[in-house]
Design an enzyme around this catalytic site. Structure first.
Site, PDB file in Angstrom:
ATOM      1  CB  CYS A 379       1.949  61.698 -21.112  1.00 36.97           C
ATOM      2  SG  CYS A 379       2.915  60.234 -21.549  1.00 36.97           S
ATOM      3  CG  HIS A 517       0.978  60.355 -16.506  1.00 37.37           C
ATOM      4  ND1 HIS A 517      -0.152  60.399 -17.302  1.00 37.37           N
ATOM      5  CD2 HIS A 517       1.944  59.752 -17.247  1.00 37.37           C
ATOM      6  CE1 HIS A 517       0.116  59.832 -18.474  1.00 37.37           C
ATOM      7  NE2 HIS A 517       1.378  59.433 -18.466  1.00 37.37           N
ATOM      8  CD  GLU A 519      -2.434  62.092 -15.042  1.00 41.89           C
ATOM      9  OE1 GLU A 519      -2.446  61.225 -15.936  1.00 41.89           O
ATOM     10  OE2 GLU A 519      -1.666  63.076 -15.054  1.00 41.89           O
TER      11      GLU A 519
END
Length: 553
Positions: A379, A517, A519
């Site tokens: 990001c 993102h 994750e």
């Protein structure tokens, strides 16, 4: 199949790990072929965590449908296969907002609006709405029993047992059983008082999960059972562990899932935890260690980067290596303090907002790029990489983001066009009654088309991927041709509006930035392709034992 509800409350102190306990129990029940979902009810007045400080609240976990939620939903998704949605998390603020809107519309026909029944009914409606596609719904109540903020939620779950039948509801109370080192004793009194507090609200817990430094002995469990009016086999000991991924097995070993299935009269197979046993095996048998530096500004609270930290650990499991994580304040690098970076095998810059610490992040990217250290930008980390490349490779020293300098001459990063009218003048500190930060970002899952010959395409093994987003700034296309001519390649763009999603430097050992993102979709059982390969490259970096010569950056 009848819907069954498990409500999880906490007592004595906060931060006992209700979210981990709920997620772990969900994993065991899911392993019995039950369809599970988990909810988090937060007692604060904020409508959602989207505008809350990460240092106070931890990370904001983004769901597939774009909801900005509590970080506990990240735990839920890492433990069970069910994907969370906006229905899985709500706050006191969102409930009051909903009720007040109905009152303004006249939905209540002039009634006096009260906590009971209007607020409690709204809470019950939300819980039932989320339960439609599940066999068992686990509901975690935020806060601690005895707090004034949690009372409407506790009253609502008390009423639900009356509405749907007590046989379809289990109350689990998570409590602290402290170990007094000087006395060498485990104390049960706090648990007894916490249950007493819960009973005063009208809730008799069916199961007690006792958090302690050590295993709670059987005699203490019998004492707790006697004074708290629960069966001995429903008093579960949950000691401190080195890895949260061992907890599903701890719960199964104490037959908690059997007790629950017998209570609900569910005829389902025994839990198969082979996947979790594999995760535990991978953790215990990881060889050697690499060091990954997370360069950020919220490092006072590691939970601000919870999903990133967990994703790095998952990738370590898949590479059979321990990942040591160093949280580094980017402001400490602003005076070119590169000693903080010299021992790192990989550098990661996660998402973030605002201009504090940006110079340190730019220097960190330059350090990684020039010294061939694996770099992963997420990001903001991708945007920083593009700014650094424009400044130091192309030579446009005034290149910047309008987030940090609204009047910059060369805005390589700018507001997403569709968001420019949403936030008005808030980025310049000018606010009016129409200004809004909450809910004004590009949120949730978006499709991205990958370039065929890119590393990203090779890692994902598909042409189109879907990843989650949380940003309001994007790469400005006006300098991209010049940037790509100098070696930084666009590896993926969004299908819908052509936003740059992934960048790579092809002649670098490992240099990837992504606007999304990744994750949020990493799990201990599967990992994530970008994180797995990042750790693989960092492992190779250590193996080759590169001798870094610090350049004048």
């Amino acid at each position: 199949m009848t819907k069954n509800y498990i409500f999880i409350t906490g007592g004595v102190v906060s931060s006992l790990g209700k979210g981990i306990a709920a997620a772990s129990l969900g994993a065991v029940l899911e392993a019995r072929n039950l369809k599970i979902t988990i909810m988090k009810l937060d007692p604060y007045i904020n409508v959602d965590p989207g505008t809350m400080s990460p240092i106070q609240h931890g990370e904001v976990f983004v769901t597939e449908d774009g909801a900005e939620t509590d970080l506990d939903l990240g735990h839920y998704e890492r433990f069970i296969r069910t994907k969370m949605t906006c229905l899985n998390n709500f706050t006191t603020g969102s409930i009051y907002s909903e009720v007040l809107k109905k009152e303004r519309r006249g939905d209540y026909l002039g009634s006096t609006i009260q906590v009971i029944p209007h607020i409690t009914n709204a809470i019950k409606d939300r819980i039932i709405l989320c339960s439609k596609n599940s066999d068992i719904i686990l509901v975690e109540i935020g806060g601690t029993v005895g707090d004034i903020e949690s009372l409407p939620f506790l009253e609502a779950i008390r009423q639900l047992a009356v509405d749907i039948g007590r046989k379809n509801v289990i109350y689990i109370h998570l409590t602290l059983v402290p170990y007094i080192k000087t006395a060498g004793e485990i104390k049960t009194k706090p648990t007894q008082h916490s249950v007493k507090e819960l009973l005063s609200i009208g809730i008799q817990p069916d199961i007690l999960i006792c958090r302690s430094q050590k295993t709670v002995p059987i005699n203490e469990r019998k004492k707790i059972a006697l004074f708290c009016n629960v069966p001995v086999n429903a008093v579960i000991s949950l000691k401190d562990v080195d890895s949260i991924y061992t907890i599903p097995k701890l719960l199964k070993d104490q037959k908690l899932d059997n007790y629950i299935c017998e209570y609900f009269k569910l005829n389902v197979p025994q839990a198969d935890l082979k996947e979790w046993e594999k995760v535990i095996y991978e953790e215990k048998n990881a060889s050697k260690e690499i060091i990954i530096g997370i360069i950020g500004k919220y490092i006072k609270l590691p939970d601000a980067y919870k999903s990133v930290i967990e994703a790095l650990k998952h990738a370590g499991l898949k590479n059979k290596i321990k990942v040591k994580i160093e949280l580094i304040n980017s402001q400490e690098i602003e005076n070119k303090n590169f000693k903080l970076l010299q021992n790192l095998n990989g550098i990661l810059i996660p998402g973030g907002f605002g201009d504090r610490g940006i110079i340190g992040k730019l220097l960190s990217v330059q350090y990684a790029r020039e010294n061939n250290i694996p770099y992963f930008g997420i990001c903001l980390g991708m945007q920083i990489a593009i700014i650094e490349f424009a400044q130091n490779v192309i030579g446009i020293k005034e290149a910047n983001s309008t987030e940090f300098d609204p009047q910059c001459k060369f805005p390589v990063i700018d507001l997403i066009k569709t968001k420019k009218n949403d936030i008005k003048d808030t980025r310049q500190g000018k606010k009016n009654n129409k200004s809004n930060f909450g809910g004004t970002m590009r949120l949730g899952s978006q499709p991205c088309k990958l370039i065929f010959n890119s590393l990203s395409r090779k890692l994902y093994k598909k042409d189109t991927i879907i990843e989650r987003h949380r940003h309001r700034y994007e790469v400005n296309n006006f300098l991209l041709k010049k940037i790509e001519k100098n070696g930084l390649k666009i590896a993926g763009r969004s299908k819908k509006n052509n936003i740059v999603e992934i960048i790579e430097i092809f002649d670098h050992p490992w240099f990837i930035g992504c606007q999304f993102h990744p994750e949020f979709t990493s799990t201990p059982r599967d990992g994530h392709p970008l994180f797995i390969d990042f750790i693989k490259s960092a492992k190779k970096n250590k193996k080759n034992n590169f001798k870094i010569k610090v350049k004048n950056v």
